[in-house]
Design a protein around this motif. Structure first.
Motif, mmCIF file in Angstrom:
data_model
loop_
_atom_site.group_PDB
_atom_site.id
_atom_site.type_symbol
_atom_site.label_atom_id
_atom_site.label_comp_id
_atom_site.label_asym_id
_atom_site.label_seq_id
_atom_site.Cartn_x
_atom_site.Cartn_y
_atom_site.Cartn_z
ATOM 1 N N TYR A 27 -3.232 7.948 6.530
ATOM 2 C CA TYR A 27 -2.120 7.897 7.477
ATOM 3 C C TYR A 27 -0.758 7.873 6.793
ATOM 4 C CZ TYR A 27 -1.108 2.917 6.724
ATOM 5 O OH TYR A 27 -0.725 1.709 6.177
ATOM 6 N N LEU A 28 -0.683 7.358 5.560
ATOM 7 C CA LEU A 28 0.612 7.311 4.877
ATOM 8 C C LEU A 28 1.139 8.712 4.573
ATOM 9 C CD1 LEU A 28 0.287 4.343 2.350
ATOM 10 C CD2 LEU A 28 1.689 4.453 4.414
ATOM 11 N N ALA A 29 0.253 9.677 4.413
ATOM 12 C CA ALA A 29 0.687 11.049 4.120
ATOM 13 C C ALA A 29 1.469 11.655 5.282
ATOM 14 C CB ALA A 29 -0.513 11.922 3.788
ATOM 15 N N ALA A 30 1.262 11.129 6.483
ATOM 16 C CA ALA A 30 1.935 11.670 7.668
ATOM 17 C C ALA A 30 3.238 10.950 7.991
ATOM 18 C CB ALA A 30 0.991 11.598 8.864
ATOM 19 N N LEU A 31 3.540 9.880 7.276
ATOM 20 C CA LEU A 31 4.776 9.146 7.549
ATOM 21 C C LEU A 31 5.983 9.913 7.005
ATOM 22 C CD1 LEU A 31 3.820 5.427 6.775
ATOM 23 C CD2 LEU A 31 3.874 6.596 8.994
ATOM 24 N N PRO A 32 7.166 9.691 7.586
ATOM 25 C CA PRO A 32 8.369 10.354 7.071
ATOM 26 C C PRO A 32 8.614 9.988 5.611
ATOM 27 C CG PRO A 32 8.783 9.378 9.227
ATOM 28 C CD PRO A 32 7.439 8.882 8.786
ATOM 29 N N GLY A 44 0.803 -1.214 0.000
ATOM 30 C CA GLY A 44 0.000 0.000 0.000
ATOM 31 C C GLY A 44 0.836 1.263 0.000
ATOM 32 N N VAL A 45 2.090 1.163 0.459
ATOM 33 C CA VAL A 45 2.959 2.346 0.468
ATOM 34 C C VAL A 45 3.365 2.749 -0.942
ATOM 35 C CG1 VAL A 45 3.862 1.785 2.753
ATOM 36 C CG2 VAL A 45 5.160 1.114 0.728
ATOM 37 N N GLY A 46 3.070 1.908 -1.929
ATOM 38 C CA GLY A 46 3.351 2.263 -3.314
ATOM 39 C C GLY A 46 2.285 3.140 -3.935
ATOM 40 N N SER A 47 1.191 3.403 -3.209
ATOM 41 C CA SER A 47 0.095 4.205 -3.743
ATOM 42 C C SER A 47 0.414 5.691 -3.641
ATOM 43 C CB SER A 47 -1.205 3.918 -2.975
ATOM 44 O OG SER A 47 -2.201 4.859 -3.300
ATOM 45 N N ALA A 63 -1.405 -5.870 -2.547
ATOM 46 C CA ALA A 63 -0.990 -5.169 -1.336
ATOM 47 C C ALA A 63 -1.410 -6.020 -0.138
ATOM 48 C CB ALA A 63 -1.626 -3.787 -1.265
ATOM 49 N N PRO A 64 -0.500 -6.805 0.428
ATOM 50 C CA PRO A 64 -0.883 -7.721 1.505
ATOM 51 C C PRO A 64 -1.090 -7.047 2.853
ATOM 52 C CG PRO A 64 1.451 -7.916 1.049
ATOM 53 C CD PRO A 64 0.890 -6.996 -0.005
ATOM 54 N N GLY A 65 -0.683 -5.779 2.979
ATOM 55 C CA GLY A 65 -0.787 -5.103 4.264
ATOM 56 C C GLY A 65 0.390 -5.437 5.156
ATOM 57 N N ALA A 66 0.566 -4.649 6.195
ATOM 58 C CA ALA A 66 1.662 -4.887 7.150
ATOM 59 C C ALA A 66 1.346 -6.112 7.993
ATOM 60 C CB ALA A 66 1.864 -3.666 8.030
ATOM 61 N N CYS A 67 2.211 -7.119 7.924
ATOM 62 C CA CYS A 67 1.999 -8.367 8.647
ATOM 63 C C CYS A 67 3.139 -8.597 9.648
ATOM 64 C CB CYS A 67 1.927 -9.548 7.678
ATOM 65 S SG CYS A 67 0.610 -9.395 6.446
ATOM 66 N N ALA A 68 2.865 -9.337 10.673
ATOM 67 C CA ALA A 68 3.855 -9.604 11.720
ATOM 68 C C ALA A 68 4.842 -10.657 11.224
ATOM 69 C CB ALA A 68 3.161 -10.067 12.996
ATOM 70 N N THR A 69 5.877 -10.212 10.521
ATOM 71 C CA THR A 69 6.918 -11.089 9.993
ATOM 72 C C THR A 69 8.279 -10.457 10.281
ATOM 73 O OG1 THR A 69 6.998 -9.995 7.831
ATOM 74 C CG2 THR A 69 5.367 -11.757 8.099
ATOM 75 N N ASP A 70 9.344 -11.152 9.899
ATOM 76 C CA ASP A 70 10.685 -10.586 10.073
ATOM 77 C C ASP A 70 10.841 -9.276 9.302
ATOM 78 O OD1 ASP A 70 11.399 -12.669 11.688
ATOM 79 O OD2 ASP A 70 12.562 -13.747 10.178
#
Length: 245
Positions: free
Chosen positions: A155-160, A142-145, A194-201
């Motif tokens: 919320y991505l607009a507010a990220l660094p 999703g950060v590629g959008s 876009a799989p979303g943020a998942c709890a992985t390494d």
């Protein structure tokens, strides 16, 4: 390899890639797990075979998406290929803004996340073109959008700002569209997921808790990898449907 519908998943020895391999195998596909490290790949394949009681066929292949030799060897090891999931990816350093990003860091991320996808896809195209219903899924984010990053309400607009991972996924989305245009006449459906943020390494160093599992993220990828003949192509999708470019 048998004549069973066959899928290759890159970066499949752990995380979302492994969950995608498991999801496809559970649907009866023969699955080839691509891994840079031979031992890790073999252990992942053995684990998946055990989880599925030995069926269907699951095996590992050494595949570094930045190494043309391993890509060519992986392609040569396959008798057929119906599904290609370009999952392997790197995040690059966290916290670097564009103004302080060394060019070599940008090149390294793009080499895996964009150029690697092109090299693997092109090596596998002769096999995919022989499939009666080939599918290619590029694992994006999703950060590629661009829409999300420029929408003050998202919320991505507010990220660094970052010059590495988000731009690489935006470029991957564009590459996905171009492959879809080229391969439409061959009946090959090509989509980005876009799989979303998942709890992985991959996300363990992020400064917030993530409860979404790798299996949760894999679901949309598995769905796109098993689309019917009337399924979409040239799209960007998450669990809820199309993601804005």
């Amino acid at each position: 390899m048998t004549q069973t519908t066959t899928a290759l998943v890159t970066g499949a020895n752990k995380g979302i890639g492994y969950a995608v391999a498991a999801g496809l195998a559970a649907r009866g596909l023969a699955v080839v797990l691509g891994s840079r490290d031979r031992d890790r790949g073999e252990r992942a394949a053995a684990r998946l075979r055990a989880e599925l009681a030995g069926k269907p066929e699951v095996r590992a292949v050494v595949l570094d998406v930045t190494d043309p030799a391993t890509i060519a060897a992986a392609a040569a090891s396959l008798d057929r290929l119906d599904v290609l999931v370009n999952n392997a990816g790197v995040s690059g350093p966290v916290g670097l803004t564009p103004a302080v990003t060394p060019p070599e860091v940008l090149r390294e991320v793009f080499e895996t996340n964009v150029v690697g996808v092109l090299m693997v896809t092109n090596a596998m195209l002769p096999l995919l073109r022989r499939s009666p219903a080939a599918r290619i899924v590029n694992v994006s984010s999703g950060v590629g959008s661009l829409r999300h990053h420029t929408d003050p309400a998202h919320y991505l607009a507010a990220l660094p700002a970052s010059a590495t991972y988000p731009p690489s996924k935006t470029a991957l989305n564009s590459l996905t569209v171009q492959y879809a245009k080229e391969l439409r006449a061959d009946g090959i459906l090509v989509n980005a997921a876009a799989p979303g943020a998942c709890a992985t390494d991959f996300t363990k160093d992020l400064p917030f808790a993530i409860t979404r599992t790798a299996a949760d993220g894999a679901a949309v990828i598995v769905r796109l990898a098993t689309l019917g003949p009337d399924g979409p192509t040239g799209g960007f999708h998450d669990d809820e449907g199309p993601v804005p470019w």
